[in-house]
Design an enzyme around this catalytic site. Structure first.
Site, PDB file in Angstrom:
ATOM      1  N   ASP A 118       6.768  -6.614  17.796  1.00 43.48           N
ATOM      2  CA  ASP A 118       6.039  -5.560  17.094  1.00 43.48           C
ATOM      3  C   ASP A 118       4.578  -5.580  17.515  1.00 43.48           C
ATOM      4  O   ASP A 118       4.104  -6.552  18.130  1.00 43.48           O
ATOM      5  CB  ASP A 118       6.159  -5.757  15.567  1.00 43.48           C
ATOM      6  CG  ASP A 118       5.736  -4.518  14.772  1.00 43.48           C
ATOM      7  OD1 ASP A 118       5.480  -3.463  15.382  1.00 43.48           O
ATOM      8  OD2 ASP A 118       5.663  -4.632  13.536  1.00 43.48           O
ATOM      9  N   LYS A 119       3.897  -4.488  17.186  1.00 43.07           N
ATOM     10  CA  LYS A 119       2.458  -4.389  17.396  1.00 43.07           C
ATOM     11  C   LYS A 119       1.824  -4.100  16.052  1.00 43.07           C
ATOM     12  O   LYS A 119       2.399  -3.401  15.212  1.00 43.07           O
ATOM     13  CB  LYS A 119       2.166  -3.226  18.348  1.00 43.07           C
ATOM     14  CG  LYS A 119       0.717  -2.999  18.661  1.00 43.07           C
ATOM     15  CD  LYS A 119      -0.072  -1.876  18.035  1.00 43.07           C
ATOM     16  CE  LYS A 119       0.492  -0.688  17.406  1.00 43.07           C
ATOM     17  NZ  LYS A 119      -0.546   0.309  16.951  1.00 43.07           N
ATOM     18  N   HIS A 120       0.636  -4.666  15.826  1.00 44.54           N
ATOM     19  CA  HIS A 120      -0.124  -4.280  14.635  1.00 44.54           C
ATOM     20  C   HIS A 120      -1.521  -3.880  15.067  1.00 44.54           C
ATOM     21  O   HIS A 120      -2.148  -4.569  15.863  1.00 44.54           O
ATOM     22  CB  HIS A 120      -0.204  -5.435  13.629  1.00 44.54           C
ATOM     23  CG  HIS A 120      -0.932  -5.055  12.381  1.00 44.54           C
ATOM     24  ND1 HIS A 120      -0.363  -4.311  11.375  1.00 44.54           N
ATOM     25  CD2 HIS A 120      -2.213  -5.266  11.985  1.00 44.54           C
ATOM     26  CE1 HIS A 120      -1.237  -4.105  10.417  1.00 44.54           C
ATOM     27  NE2 HIS A 120      -2.379  -4.675  10.754  1.00 44.54           N
ATOM     28  N   SER A 121      -1.980  -2.775  14.538  1.00 47.01           N
ATOM     29  CA  SER A 121      -3.354  -2.346  14.814  1.00 47.01           C
ATOM     30  C   SER A 121      -4.168  -2.501  13.540  1.00 47.01           C
ATOM     31  O   SER A 121      -3.670  -2.255  12.437  1.00 47.01           O
ATOM     32  CB  SER A 121      -3.350  -0.876  15.244  1.00 47.01           C
ATOM     33  OG  SER A 121      -4.658  -0.336  15.146  1.00 47.01           O
ATOM     34  N   THR A 180      -0.102   4.512   9.741  1.00 43.76           N
ATOM     35  CA  THR A 180       1.106   5.097  10.332  1.00 43.76           C
ATOM     36  C   THR A 180       2.032   5.659   9.262  1.00 43.76           C
ATOM     37  O   THR A 180       2.649   6.707   9.436  1.00 43.76           O
ATOM     38  CB  THR A 180       1.833   4.020  11.160  1.00 43.76           C
ATOM     39  OG1 THR A 180       0.927   3.545  12.147  1.00 43.76           O
ATOM     40  CG2 THR A 180       3.070   4.571  11.849  1.00 43.76           C
ATOM     41  N   ARG A 230      -8.884  -8.945  -4.179  1.00 39.99           N
ATOM     42  CA  ARG A 230      -9.990  -8.900  -3.200  1.00 39.99           C
ATOM     43  C   ARG A 230     -10.702  -7.551  -3.269  1.00 39.99           C
ATOM     44  O   ARG A 230     -11.930  -7.472  -3.182  1.00 39.99           O
ATOM     45  CB  ARG A 230      -9.449  -9.112  -1.782  1.00 39.99           C
ATOM     46  CG  ARG A 230      -9.055 -10.541  -1.480  1.00 39.99           C
ATOM     47  CD  ARG A 230      -8.215 -10.612  -0.200  1.00 39.99           C
ATOM     48  NE  ARG A 230      -8.906 -10.073   0.955  1.00 39.99           N
ATOM     49  CZ  ARG A 230      -8.302  -9.557   2.025  1.00 39.99           C
ATOM     50  NH1 ARG A 230      -6.992  -9.508   2.092  1.00 39.99           N
ATOM     51  NH2 ARG A 230      -9.010  -9.096   3.026  1.00 39.99           N
ATOM     52  N   SER A 271      -3.599 -11.996   5.347  1.00 39.11           N
ATOM     53  CA  SER A 271      -3.039 -10.772   4.772  1.00 39.11           C
ATOM     54  C   SER A 271      -2.213 -10.017   5.807  1.00 39.11           C
ATOM     55  O   SER A 271      -1.044  -9.673   5.585  1.00 39.11           O
ATOM     56  CB  SER A 271      -4.184  -9.901   4.253  1.00 39.11           C
ATOM     57  OG  SER A 271      -3.713  -8.649   3.823  1.00 39.11           O
ATOM     58  N   LYS A 330       2.422 -10.298   6.233  1.00 41.88           N
ATOM     59  CA  LYS A 330       3.322  -9.138   6.220  1.00 41.88           C
ATOM     60  C   LYS A 330       4.037  -8.978   7.549  1.00 41.88           C
ATOM     61  O   LYS A 330       5.241  -8.715   7.598  1.00 41.88           O
ATOM     62  CB  LYS A 330       2.531  -7.868   5.898  1.00 41.88           C
ATOM     63  CG  LYS A 330       2.115  -7.821   4.426  1.00 41.88           C
ATOM     64  CD  LYS A 330       1.213  -6.649   4.124  1.00 41.88           C
ATOM     65  CE  LYS A 330      -0.146  -6.819   4.744  1.00 41.88           C
ATOM     66  NZ  LYS A 330      -1.232  -6.070   4.133  1.00 41.88           N
ATOM     67  N   LYS A 331       3.318  -9.131   8.646  1.00 48.91           N
ATOM     68  CA  LYS A 331       3.943  -8.938   9.961  1.00 48.91           C
ATOM     69  C   LYS A 331       4.974 -10.034  10.240  1.00 48.91           C
ATOM     70  O   LYS A 331       6.061  -9.771  10.744  1.00 48.91           O
ATOM     71  CB  LYS A 331       2.878  -8.922  11.062  1.00 48.91           C
ATOM     72  CG  LYS A 331       2.200  -7.587  11.187  1.00 48.91           C
ATOM     73  CD  LYS A 331       3.103  -6.547  11.876  1.00 48.91           C
ATOM     74  CE  LYS A 331       2.771  -5.144  11.419  1.00 48.91           C
ATOM     75  NZ  LYS A 331       3.572  -4.092  12.081  1.00 48.91           N
TER      76      LYS A 331
HETATM   77  N1  IUR Z   1      -5.003  -4.879   6.374  1.00 44.13           N
HETATM   78  C1  IUR Z   1      -4.313  -5.821   5.717  1.00 44.13           C
HETATM   79  O1  IUR Z   1      -3.108  -5.829   5.752  1.00 44.13           O
HETATM   80  N2  IUR Z   1      -4.997  -6.752   5.039  1.00 44.13           N
HETATM   81  C2  IUR Z   1      -6.334  -6.785   4.978  1.00 44.13           C
HETATM   82  O2  IUR Z   1      -6.898  -7.651   4.341  1.00 44.13           O
HETATM   83  C3  IUR Z   1      -7.048  -5.780   5.677  1.00 44.13           C
HETATM   84  C4  IUR Z   1      -6.361  -4.848   6.363  1.00 44.13           C
HETATM   85  I1  IUR Z   1      -9.101  -5.730   5.587  1.00 44.13           I
END
Ligand code: IUR
Length: 328
Positions: free
Chosen positions: A84-87, A124, A172, A187, A191-192
Site C-alpha cells: 500500500d501507499k500512504h500520503s 481519498t 490530540r 497514528s 492504521k496502515k
Molecule cells: N493522519 C493521521 O492518520 N494521523 C495524524 O496524526 C495526522 C494525520 I497529523
C-alpha cells in the site's frame, strides 16, 4: 503488569524514556478507557514536549496497531505481495485513485484503507464518496473478495481498526498536541500496519498545500515513519514530494475523480501528477519485489497504463463496490 498512569505521565514529562511494557499499559488504558481523557491529554502533551525515542515510537505504533482488528491475508492465498501507499495529504492529491489500479495491474494486491482530509487537504475517502453508489465501508468479507478478485480495493477505515488511535487522535485534536512527530508516526502507521501489509510506501508532502508545510519537518516525519515501520516489521520507503502547487489540474472531490478517470484512460495526464504517480508506483513495485530495479519498475507501471489494464481494474473495482458500470 500494572502501573499508575500519573507515574508514567510524570516519567515522560521529566524526559525519561518509557519501556515497551509501560507503553503497552498506556495503549491499553487509552483503548479500554481506564485512562481518563485528562490523563491521555497530559500524556500527549508530555510526548509533545519531550519526544520519544525510536524504540518508544515502535512500541506505541505496535500497541495501537494491535488495539483492534489486524488483517491477515494468508488465508486468502492471494499469491501476490500485499502493498500500500500512504500520503500525508495535499491539495489535489488524487494519486491513490490511479496508483492502486496501476500497481494491482502489475501483480500486487492493494488493500487500500484511506482517510478523510485534514485541514485544507482532501482525503481519498471524500473523493470516492462522489461516485454514486460506491460503498466505501464494505464488510470485511467484501473487502477481501474485491482485493483478491480485482487486485485492489480502496475503502474507508472502520472503527474496528486501531481504536486506540481514534481516541488518542480525538484528544490530540482538542489539546493542541496534533503536531508531534512521534504521535503522527504512530497514528499513521497503526492504521496502515493493521491492514496486514508486506510493504508500504509513504508519500510525505511538503509545502503550502500540505499539512506539514516546512521541508525539514516533512523530512523528519519521513525518517521517523521509515524507521518505525521497518522496526515494526513492515519494509517501508518514503518519497518527499512538493505540494506547493495543486497536484494535477483539479482540487475538489468529484472533479478529482474525473481527473483520475481521464488520467487512467489517457485523455489527460498533467506532467507533475504523472511524475509523482509513476515514482510512487515504481517504489511500490520495488518494495514488493515485483521489479528488480527502478527503470524496470517505471516501465511496468507505464505499461499498465498504456495497455488500459489499470483503467480496467479501476472500473471493475468501482462496480464490485456498488458504483456505476459506465463510470468511464
Ligand atoms: N493522519 C493521521 O492518520 N494521523 C495524524 O496524526 C495526522 C494525520 I497529523
Amino acid at each position: 503488569m500494572s502501573f499508575l498512569p500519573q507515574e508514567l505521565i510524570r516519567k515522560k514529562r521529566d524526559g525519561n524514556a518509557l519501556t515497551a511494557e509501560e507503553i503497552a499499559f498506556i495503549v491499553q488504558g487509552i483503548t479500554t478507557g481506564s485512562m481518563a481523557d485528562e490523563q491521555v491529554g497530559a500524556f500527549a502533551m508530555a510526548v509533545f514536549f519531550q519526544g520519544m525515542s525510536m524504540d518508544e515510537r515502535i512500541a506505541l505504533t505496535c500497541g495501537m496497531r494491535d488495539s483492534g482488528t489486524v488483517l491477515d491475508w494468508k488465508p486468502q492465498n492471494l499469491g501476490r505481495p500485499v502493498v500500500d501507499k500512504h500520503s500525508t495529504g495535499g491539495v489535489g492529491d488524487k494519486v491513490s485513485l490511479m496508483l492502486a489500479p496501476i500497481v494491482a495491474a502489475c501483480g500486487a494486491a492493494v488493500p487500500m484503507i484511506s482517510g478523510r482530509g485534514l485541514g485544507h487537504t482532501g482525503g481519498t475517502l471524500d473523493k470516492l464518496e462522489s461516485i454514486p453508489g460506491y460503498n466505501a465501508v464494505p464488510s470485511p468479507e467484501l473487502f477481501a473478495k474485491v482485493t483478491k478478485q480485482v487486485g485492489c480495493a480502496i475503502i474507508g477505515q472502520t472503527s474496528a481498526m486501531a481504536p486506540a488511535d481514534k481516541r488518542l487522535y480525538g484528544i490530540r485534536d482538542v489539546t493542541a498536541t496534533v503536531e508531534s512527530i512521534p504521535l503522527i508516526t504512530a497514528s499513521i502507521l497503526s492504521k496502515k500496519l493493521a491492514a496486514g501489509l508486506d510493504a508500504l510506501v509513504m508519500d510525505v508532502k511538503f509545502g503550502s498545500g500540505s499539512f506539514m508545510g516546512a521541508l525539514d519537518r516533512s523530512r523528519e516525519l519521513a525518517q521517523s515513519i521509515v524507521t518505525v515501520a521497518n522496526g515494526a516489521g513492515c519494509p517501508t520507503r518514503a518519497l518527499l514530494t512538493d505540494m506547493n502547487e495543486v497536484l494535477g489540474t483539479t482540487a475538489g472531490n468529484a472533479v478529482e475523480v474525473v481527473e483520475a478517470l481521464d488520467y487512467l484512460s489517457g485523455t489527460r495526464r498533467e506532467p507533475r501528477l504523472h511524475a509523482v504517480t509513476i515514482a510512487l508506483a515504481a517504489e511500490m513495485l520495488l518494495a514488493s519485489k515485483l521489479a528488480g530495479d527502478l527503470s524496470e519498475a517505471e516501465a511496468k507501471a507505464e505499461a499498465a497504463l498504456a495497455s488500459g489494464a489499470a483503467a480496467e481494474i479501476f472500473a471493475r473495482m468501482v462496480v464490485a463496490l456498488g458504483g456505476p458500470a459506465d463510470l468511464f
